[in-house]
Design a protein around this motif. Sequence first.
Motif, PDB file in Angstrom:
ATOM      1  N   GLU A   1      31.940  38.181  36.340  1.00  0.00           N
ATOM      2  CA  GLU A   1      32.022  39.150  37.434  1.00  0.00           C
ATOM      3  C   GLU A   1      31.334  38.602  38.684  1.00  0.00           C
ATOM      4  OE1 GLU A   1      30.975  43.830  38.429  1.00  0.00           O
ATOM      5  OE2 GLU A   1      30.546  42.997  36.434  1.00  0.00           O
ATOM      6  N   GLU A   2      30.169  37.976  38.502  1.00  0.00           N
ATOM      7  CA  GLU A   2      29.452  37.392  39.637  1.00  0.00           C
ATOM      8  C   GLU A   2      30.256  36.256  40.261  1.00  0.00           C
ATOM      9  OE1 GLU A   2      25.212  35.069  40.519  1.00  0.00           O
ATOM     10  OE2 GLU A   2      25.488  36.216  38.667  1.00  0.00           O
ATOM     11  N   PHE A  53      33.516  35.900  40.154  1.00  0.00           N
ATOM     12  CA  PHE A  53      34.682  36.478  40.812  1.00  0.00           C
ATOM     13  C   PHE A  53      34.319  37.006  42.201  1.00  0.00           C
ATOM     14  CE2 PHE A  53      37.628  39.908  41.825  1.00  0.00           C
ATOM     15  CZ  PHE A  53      38.855  39.302  41.584  1.00  0.00           C
ATOM     16  N   GLU A  54      33.180  37.669  42.326  1.00  0.00           N
ATOM     17  CA  GLU A  54      32.766  38.210  43.617  1.00  0.00           C
ATOM     18  C   GLU A  54      32.525  37.091  44.636  1.00  0.00           C
ATOM     19  OE1 GLU A  54      32.854  41.266  44.679  1.00  0.00           O
ATOM     20  OE2 GLU A  54      33.676  41.793  42.717  1.00  0.00           O
ATOM     21  N   ARG A  93      35.996  36.220  45.785  1.00  0.00           N
ATOM     22  CA  ARG A  93      36.849  37.322  46.245  1.00  0.00           C
ATOM     23  C   ARG A  93      37.383  37.126  47.675  1.00  0.00           C
ATOM     24  NH1 ARG A  93      37.780  42.795  45.067  1.00  0.00           N
ATOM     25  NH2 ARG A  93      36.267  42.799  43.345  1.00  0.00           N
ATOM     26  N   GLN A 116      42.547  43.070  43.053  1.00  0.00           N
ATOM     27  CA  GLN A 116      42.097  43.968  41.988  1.00  0.00           C
ATOM     28  C   GLN A 116      42.843  43.678  40.686  1.00  0.00           C
ATOM     29  OE1 GLN A 116      39.538  45.903  42.032  1.00  0.00           O
ATOM     30  NE2 GLN A 116      39.859  46.631  39.930  1.00  0.00           N
ATOM     31  N   TRP A 134      41.428  40.658  39.074  1.00  0.00           N
ATOM     32  CA  TRP A 134      40.202  40.924  38.321  1.00  0.00           C
ATOM     33  C   TRP A 134      40.506  41.540  36.954  1.00  0.00           C
ATOM     34  CZ3 TRP A 134      35.794  39.808  36.762  1.00  0.00           C
ATOM     35  CH2 TRP A 134      35.000  40.724  36.055  1.00  0.00           C
ATOM     36  N   ALA A 172      39.292  39.812  33.586  1.00  0.00           N
ATOM     37  CA  ALA A 172      38.399  40.504  32.661  1.00  0.00           C
ATOM     38  C   ALA A 172      38.943  40.501  31.238  1.00  0.00           C
ATOM     39  CB  ALA A 172      38.177  41.938  33.137  1.00  0.00           C
TER      40      ALA A 172
END
Length: 282
Positions: A2-3, A5-6, A9, A31, A34, A38
Amino acid sequence: MEELFEIHRPRLRAVAYRMLGSLTEADDAVQETWIRVARADAGEVTNPAGWLTTITARVCLDALRRRAARPEEPFGMRIPDPVLTAPDGIDPEHEVLLADAVGLALLVVLDTLTPAERLAFVLHDTLGVPFDDIGRLVGRSPNAAAQLASRARRRIRDAAVTPDVDLARQWKVANAFLAAARAGDFSALVEVLAPDAVLRADIGSPAELHGAEAIAPQVLSYARMAPFARRVLVNGAVGFVPMPGGQPFAVIALTVRGDRVTTIDIIADPDRLAGLAVPVES
């Protein structure tokens, strides 16, 4: 993940914007990326940036194919979403989104390409993705993928949609264009327009005009709005937003090459203008 991906982004959103020409659809594509990330097993991923880009590209390709299967018939041209910044330069918030001179006129031309051509051009010519990888995405050989990008490149070159790099020169021509419109001076307007200039609008008929003498009367029909024009950069190139009563009436994007305006793209759909944030000149 998640980190990670951000961190990527903003770049993924820029890729999606180049592919789709819509800020809302670009956000939706990121979105969806993601969601797929995930669910995936990223344990053996050695190149996260390339992996994420590939997933985003595949999401956008699917979206383009759905769009091509259900073509819209709008009352006007489909003009991509504009990115407005202050007239003296692109702010850091939009630098990634507008890297590689992704002008509004260029996005209009990209809309005329097939989904595979658009993907090949965006991934190879702006991101340097190898044709081996592009071929796998579109189900073609690397040579066929290279031909897709070549056809796209030729279409873009023929359309002459890349503006001059010198922003001061662009503004000199744009200011002459605005002065002629304010004065209602047909001859001066024809002089500042390229003989083979193109005007496109997202509402109204005709949606597309060709030639300086055909375009000048249409521009002069906006003359009453010229006194309210605010200078802005539209996707990094010069433009104006007439603001009568403090509300945007239209977004007028110009492409300047040499000492002439070669393309004019107009967004005047009230629904698209509602809530548009127009930067103030510093």
